[in-house]
Design an enzyme around this catalytic site. Structure first.
Site, PDB file in Angstrom:
ATOM      1  N   MET A 120       0.838  -1.199   0.000  1.00  0.00           N
ATOM      2  CA  MET A 120       0.000   0.000   0.000  1.00  0.00           C
ATOM      3  C   MET A 120       0.874   1.251   0.000  1.00  0.00           C
ATOM      4  SD  MET A 120      -3.414   0.810   2.123  1.00  0.00           S
ATOM      5  CE  MET A 120      -2.590   1.792   3.318  1.00  0.00           C
ATOM      6  N   HIS A 121       1.390   1.597  -1.162  1.00  0.00           N
ATOM      7  CA  HIS A 121       2.218   2.796  -1.256  1.00  0.00           C
ATOM      8  C   HIS A 121       1.305   4.007  -1.432  1.00  0.00           C
ATOM      9  CE1 HIS A 121       1.868   2.812  -5.720  1.00  0.00           C
ATOM     10  NE2 HIS A 121       1.734   1.534  -5.513  1.00  0.00           N
ATOM     11  N   THR A 122       1.874   5.124  -1.813  1.00  0.00           N
ATOM     12  CA  THR A 122       1.114   6.375  -1.787  1.00  0.00           C
ATOM     13  C   THR A 122      -0.126   6.378  -2.686  1.00  0.00           C
ATOM     14  OG1 THR A 122       3.284   7.358  -1.511  1.00  0.00           O
ATOM     15  CG2 THR A 122       1.450   8.863  -1.725  1.00  0.00           C
TER      16      THR A 122
END
Lengths: 580, 88
Positions: free
Chosen positions: B14-16
């Protein structure tokens, strides 16, 4: 004055991490970190005024983002996503509330921003995973940008074109801003290869070296600087000899780029829009300097037995040294390719490849002790390589592939060995990508016929057509007496490809090919018709195959393949496909 | 209150960008929505909060929602996770 000071104007060589490939030279433009003097303005008298300063700053920042958005255009590109994520952070209502709370307590806008952003930055820094931790840089960048606008009301100063930017670190919007200023390169003191600014530098083709410690102190604005984004080397005030050798490298790179032409930047897809991952087979480290590699969809096959100097492996004192030695090499490849995938194939030794390293002789090495058979018999040696792969996987773009599978138990045993390696790394607290993908080469008929049994254990399969052909038609590929029997278009080879592909697809296993079969235009049609997800070719063939793919329609390719599979002989198939 | 457990399945975690998607969806609902990993929970309507969540591929994430539209909210966010944030 620091010892490293450059006032003597002698040549200085600095090294860092290669983050975006390419050669570049220009005059340095050093951005000194504007240090926020918290003592001078830690508190403010009028909270309402402070909060208004803050909201105006955010408005200003957003309008600058709007400006960049209008410059980058609406097409799908990484800059768009990056700018939007910066914007969504600026608009985070909870963040604003927290900053307001701190201002209401009597802090200045600058202090409030520092306090709140640092809180989030620190909780990101406490995450175990190194890649997620790199997000802290992004938070830090946005914070610095806000404080800079708060204090100076403008984002960036005048930067002459073709400058090489030297900074502590850069925010993604700064990279976009600088790109529009036609900068020649970027050098930063900190940063990670997975941060947005590094990804953008790569997608814009701006050479970048990161992790050059103390760069903003050693380099002064106006210094002549050379960047080698392939090796991560920076030369400040180069002497004539360095300059000359560098000029040759730049010329060579320019010529290569010219021959690549326009096609290079287009996505790889058929006439009717089906996307194929077109990847490259990598043998040696030198090939990493070929720009075509960075325009591919990744490395579909890294032949580690060529990449790693095996002599040196045997000379390592122990397995741990061997693992470390290999890790450095794999990590360099993975970082240079990031975020594109890199499929490392475990050593495929034996048979015709380096038999002299092992103290045994076989009458028929092609049918002998090679590939996975050999690896599983030398577990310590095999594990050193697997651990090196796992460690290099930390950025998330590494996959592991095994050579010469012929039975299911080889796949199961290898997986167990990989699990052991993971556990050993866990015990030492060494990080790796937990979701690392695993696949096998299908290059024996024995494996091709049991893909349905192998499928539950793997994420992907990849065909090696040379070996698959020689084992299917029983003709040594290097024996000239039987060279006309060595026939990749033999119906039996194509039937094996078809059955194995169908069996894999049914179980959602990705199918690729990394053999030489792909380097003929009609064969390309066949591979597309068989529904391969990826095709991996050697770098010199890349553009040609890409062109062929763009000239074929998926629909036609399907039809052609159905016809081919009905033919009774290789000669009929060759005639139908117009292959002489 | 509704609690639903999901797993991060996209390789990049779950990156930006996925975090921004979660905020977008969560903000459509009136309920209070939190995401929790190993007892550490953050507000699903705050992107900077989500960025501090250690959610890599394979991480189990609890979606906790409370409010009049809590069922619809958990379902919508669970769907985002199950689709791998449209990255696979």
């Amino acid at each position: 004055m620091s010892l490293n000071s450059n006032n003597g104007k002698g040549q200085i060589i600095l090294s860092g991490i290669p983050s975006s490939v390419g050669y570049s030279c220009g005059k340095a433009f050093v951005i000194k970190k504007s240090i926020f003097n918290s003592k001078r303005s830690e508190f403010a008298e009028n909270p309402e005024e402070e909060f208004e300063r803050f909201t105006k700053t955010i408005d200003e920042y957003e309008s600058q983002l709007d400006h960049y958005l209008s410059v980058v255009g609406k097409e799908k590109n990484p800059a768009l996503a990056v700018l939007n994520s910066v914007r969504s952070i600026l608009q985070d209502p909870f963040l604003r509330d927290e900053i307001k709370e701190n201002i209401d307590k009597g802090y200045s806008a600058e202090s409030a921003v520092e306090i709140v952003f640092n809180k989030y930055k620190n909780s990101i820094l406490s995450i175990k995973n190194r890649i997620l931790r790199e997000r802290a840089y992004e938070i830090e960048q946005i914070k610095n940008q806000i404080i800079e606008i708060l204090q100076t009301k403008k984002l960036s100063t005048y930067i002459p074109e073709h400058s090489i930017i030297v900074a502590n670190s850069l925010s993604p919007d700064q990279v976009i801003y600088f790109r529009n200023k036609q900068i020649a390169g970027i050098i930063t003191e900190v940063g990670g290869i997975t941060t947005h600014s590094s990804i953008l530098a790569r997608s814009y083709g701006i050479p970048e070296v990161i992790g050059v410690s103390n760069a903003t102190n050693i380099i002064s604005t106006g210094d002549e600087v050379i960047i080698d984004g392939y090796k991560g080397i920076v030369v400040v005030n180069p002497v004539e000899k360095t300059r000359e050798s560098f000029r040759l490298k730049v010329e060579k790179e320019k010529e290569l780029k010219k021959t690549l032409g326009e096609l290079i930047n287009l996505p790889t897809q058929t006439k009717d829009g089906k996307h194929i991952d077109l990847q490259i087979n990598l043998n040696t480290k030198d090939e990493l300097e070929n720009p075509v590699i960075y325009h591919s969809d990744g490395l579909g096959l890294v032949r580690t037995e060529h990449l790693v100097p095996l002599n040196e492996i045997w000379n390592q004192n122990n397995l741990e040294d061997s693992e470390n030695f290999q890790y450095e090499i794999y990590n360099e490849v993975a970082m240079k390719m990031y975020p594109k995938p890199v499929v490392f194939r475990a050593f495929d030794l034996g048979a015709d490849k380096f038999p002299n390293f092992f103290d045994f002789a076989e009458n028929n090495p092609m049918l002998g002790f090679r590939g996975i058979r050999l690896l599983l018999s030398k577990r310590g040696f095999f594990k050193a390589q697997i651990k090196a792969f796992l460690r290099a996987s930390v950025h998330g773009n590494v996959k592991i592939m095994l050579p010469m599978i012929s039975t299911l138990s080889e796949v199961q045993d290898s997986l167990q060995l990989i699990e052991e390696c993971k556990k050993e790394l866990d015990e030492k607290g060494i990080e790796y990508h937990k979701g690392i993908e695993f696949g096998v080469m299908i290059e024996t008929p024995a494996a091709a016929l049991i893909v349905d049994l192998i499928a539950p254990y793997v994420n992907f399969i990849s065909f090696g057509t040379n070996d698959l052909t020689q084992y299917t038609v029983v003709a040594d590929r290097d024996n000239s007496f039987v060279s006309n029997y060595f026939e990749p278009f033999h119906p039996s080879v194509l039937r094996l490809l078809k059955k194995a592909t169908d069996d894999a697809k049914k179980r959602k296993v990705k199918v690729g090919i990394c053999g030489e079969l792909a380097s003929h235009s009609s064969a390309t049609a066949l591979l597309i018709g068989l529904d391969f997800d990826s095709i991996s070719v050697s770098a010199p063939n890349f553009l040609q195959v890409k062109k062929w793919i763009s000239e074929i329609s998926y629909k036609e390719a399907r039809k052609k393949t159905r016809e081919v599979l009905k033919k009774a002989s290789a000669s009929e198939i060759r005639k139908y496909l117009n292959i002489s | 209150m509704v609690v639903k457990e999901v797993e991060v399945i996209n390789p990049a975690g779950m990156h930006t960008r996925p975090a921004a998607e979660v905020v977008k969806v969560a903000s459509r609902f009136k309920s209070k929505i939190f995401l929790e990993v190993d007892g550490y929970s953050v507000n699903a309507k705050s992107i900077i909060g989500l960025m501090t969540l250690p959610a890599v591929q394979g991480t189990k994430v609890k979606i906790i929602a409370e409010g009049i539209d809590e069922d619809a909210a958990t379902d919508a966010i669970a769907e985002l996770f199950n689709k791998g944030f449209n990255e696979i």
